[in-house]
Design a protein around this motif. Structure first.
Motif, short mmCIF file in Angstrom:
data_model
loop_
_atom_site.label_atom_id
_atom_site.label_comp_id
_atom_site.label_asym_id
_atom_site.label_seq_id
_atom_site.Cartn_x
_atom_site.Cartn_y
_atom_site.Cartn_z
N GLN A 203 0.84 -1.20 0.00
CA GLN A 203 0.00 0.00 0.00
C GLN A 203 0.88 1.26 0.00
OE1 GLN A 203 -3.43 -0.01 -0.20
NE2 GLN A 203 -3.09 -2.20 -0.58
N GLY A 204 0.42 2.25 -0.77
CA GLY A 204 1.11 3.54 -0.75
C GLY A 204 1.70 3.96 -2.07
N PHE A 205 1.84 3.03 -3.03
CA PHE A 205 2.40 3.40 -4.33
C PHE A 205 1.34 4.12 -5.17
CE2 PHE A 205 5.37 -0.36 -3.78
CZ PHE A 205 6.53 0.40 -3.70
N GLN A 333 11.82 1.92 -5.73
CA GLN A 333 12.76 2.03 -4.60
C GLN A 333 12.94 3.49 -4.21
OE1 GLN A 333 13.42 -0.50 -2.51
NE2 GLN A 333 14.75 -1.59 -3.94
N ARG A 334 13.03 4.36 -5.19
CA ARG A 334 13.16 5.80 -4.90
C ARG A 334 11.94 6.30 -4.16
NH1 ARG A 334 14.90 7.34 -11.04
NH2 ARG A 334 17.13 6.80 -10.93
N TYR A 335 10.77 5.83 -4.58
CA TYR A 335 9.54 6.30 -3.94
C TYR A 335 9.48 5.87 -2.48
CZ TYR A 335 4.67 7.61 -3.34
OH TYR A 335 3.52 8.20 -2.88
N ILE A 336 9.84 4.62 -2.21
CA ILE A 336 9.83 4.12 -0.83
C ILE A 336 10.76 4.95 0.05
CG2 ILE A 336 10.46 2.18 0.67
CD1 ILE A 336 9.66 0.31 -1.61
N THR A 337 11.97 5.16 -0.42
CA THR A 337 12.96 5.89 0.39
C THR A 337 12.63 7.38 0.52
OG1 THR A 337 14.40 6.04 -1.57
CG2 THR A 337 14.81 4.23 -0.03
N LYS A 339 9.58 8.40 0.85
CA LYS A 339 8.53 8.41 1.87
C LYS A 339 9.10 8.17 3.26
CE LYS A 339 4.51 8.30 1.21
NZ LYS A 339 3.47 9.34 1.27
N LEU A 340 10.31 7.62 3.32
CA LEU A 340 10.97 7.34 4.59
C LEU A 340 12.27 8.13 4.65
CD1 LEU A 340 10.48 3.43 4.63
CD2 LEU A 340 9.03 5.16 5.73
N PRO A 341 12.22 9.39 4.99
CA PRO A 341 13.42 10.25 4.94
C PRO A 341 14.52 9.83 5.90
CG PRO A 341 11.59 11.38 6.04
CD PRO A 341 11.03 10.14 5.43
#
Length: 374
Positions: A203-205, A333-337, A339-341
């Motif tokens: 979830q979240g993409f 992978q870029r999107y996940i990271t 979202k998690l600074p």
């Protein structure tokens, strides 16, 4: 007289008609019986085809021998492991390494080219283990992302690794590292996820980003991914039948790899990976079970995980990704990271999925993790 003949003819017609009806019903019934028989035979064949063979448990009659040290988990399963570097009794840093697809405890990517002096310099201890169903670890038909994290914690406890330890997960082993961050964050001193595989159903993409990344997958992998997610009970059949192309990862198809990956595969990976031993208990409880869990419905999304290291002195989480990786989409992978600074993201230009085998990469990944910095 004429009346008698007419009566007789009528009788013959009635008998003949009834006989024809009976024969029609009889033949129709026989057809239905034959049709049902064919359906039952096909159903029996289908059930047999989709049902994976039972695993050959290590140490059982007809199974591979037990050669590795193993711990016995609370549920009675055995987990095989292998130790590297200095002894844990004198180690300054203790790392649990989580292997990827088609590999086992012998395949510690980040330690492939590390000299003995490196272990001694840092006081470094690494323990790798066979995931359930791989190598010499017992299968776990009830396996989940949470149970895998519990296996890691039990391994640490039984080996007396202390209250905190590091984890490094490679490829689909990176998913298990996400599980550790979710379920046992209090036990971690730091974590590194190296080319971690992405689940398209996290979830979240954004939908458009998912669609674009998914279309970049080879056609055979698009189908294999769908099967593993929507029809996991067909995973074994899909990847063993001969009518349609199986998952490229299961089939060992290297045609879709990046130029760097192909170069590394030809020089390093082919001589380092213990393919035969990894799946010696059977491909279902190892590779196929991994696909079913990795691409299944998760209880959480990595993008919802809270930073387990709010104090900079506690540790960091690192994600390493090649921008030419054709197995894990770099855009996701870029999107996940993003979202998690709190993630320390390392993107390597020109690198593919197997960049950890490149000379010097293991040392760079480990030093970065242990220094708790960039």
């Amino acid at each position: 007289m004429t009346s008698s003949k007419n009566s007789l003819n009528c009788f013959k017609i009635v008998v003949s008609s009834n006989l024809m009806i009976f024969l029609s019903i009889y033949h129709a019934g026989m057809f239905i019986v034959a049709f049902l028989f064919v359906l039952l035979a096909m159903a029996a064949w289908a059930c047999q085809a989709i049902r994976p063979p039972p695993p050959k448990i290590c140490g059982s009659a007809g199974g591979p021998p037990v050669t590795a040290p193993r711990i016995k988990l609370k549920d009675g399963r055995h987990l095989a492991y292998k130790e590297h570097g200095v002894s844990k009794e004198v180690a300054t840093y203790k790392i649990i390494y989580i292997h990827g697809f088609r590999t086992c405890r012998h395949d510690v990517v980040i330690a492939t080219n590390l000299p003995t002096e490196f272990f001694q310099e840092l006081g470094l201890y690494i323990v790798s283990f066979d995931r359930p169903g791989y190598g010499e670890s017992d299968p776990n038909p009830k396996q989940t992302v949470k149970s895998l994290a519990s296996d890691v914690q039990e391994l640490a406890d039984q080996l007396d690794l202390g209250t905190k330890f590091y984890v490094i997960g490679n490829s689909i082993g990176g998913q298990l590292a996400w599980g550790c961050l979710k379920y046992i964050p209090h036990r971690l001193a730091g974590a590194a996820l190296v080319s971690p595989i992405v689940n398209y159903w996290w979830q979240g993409f954004p939908t458009n980003l998912l669609r674009e990344a998914y279309k970049r997958e080879p056609a055979q992998d698009q189908w294999a991914i769908r099967v593993a997610h929507y029809m996991p009970w067909l995973t074994y059949w899909w990847n063993t039948q001969k009518w349609f192309p199986a998952s490229s990862a299961v089939a060992g198809n290297i045609n879709s790899l990046s130029p760097q990956d192909l170069q590394i595969m030809s020089k390093v990976v082919g001589t380092k990976i213990s393919k035969g031993q990894a799946t010696q208990q059977g491909v279902f409880e190892s590779m196929h079970r991994t696909l079913m869990i990795g691409l299944g419905n998760w209880e959480f999304s990595p993008m919802d995980i809270d930073n387990p290291f709010r104090n900079k002195e506690e540790g960091f989480v690192h994600v390493w990704q090649g921008d030419e990786d054709r197995i894990t989409p770099v855009t996701l992978q870029r999107y996940i990271t993003d979202k998690l600074p709190w993630i320390k993201y390392h993107e390597l230009p020109g690198a593919g999925h197997f960049f950890p085998y490149a000379p010097g990469m293991g040392e760079l990944i480990i030093r970065s993790l242990l220094s708790r910095g960039n």
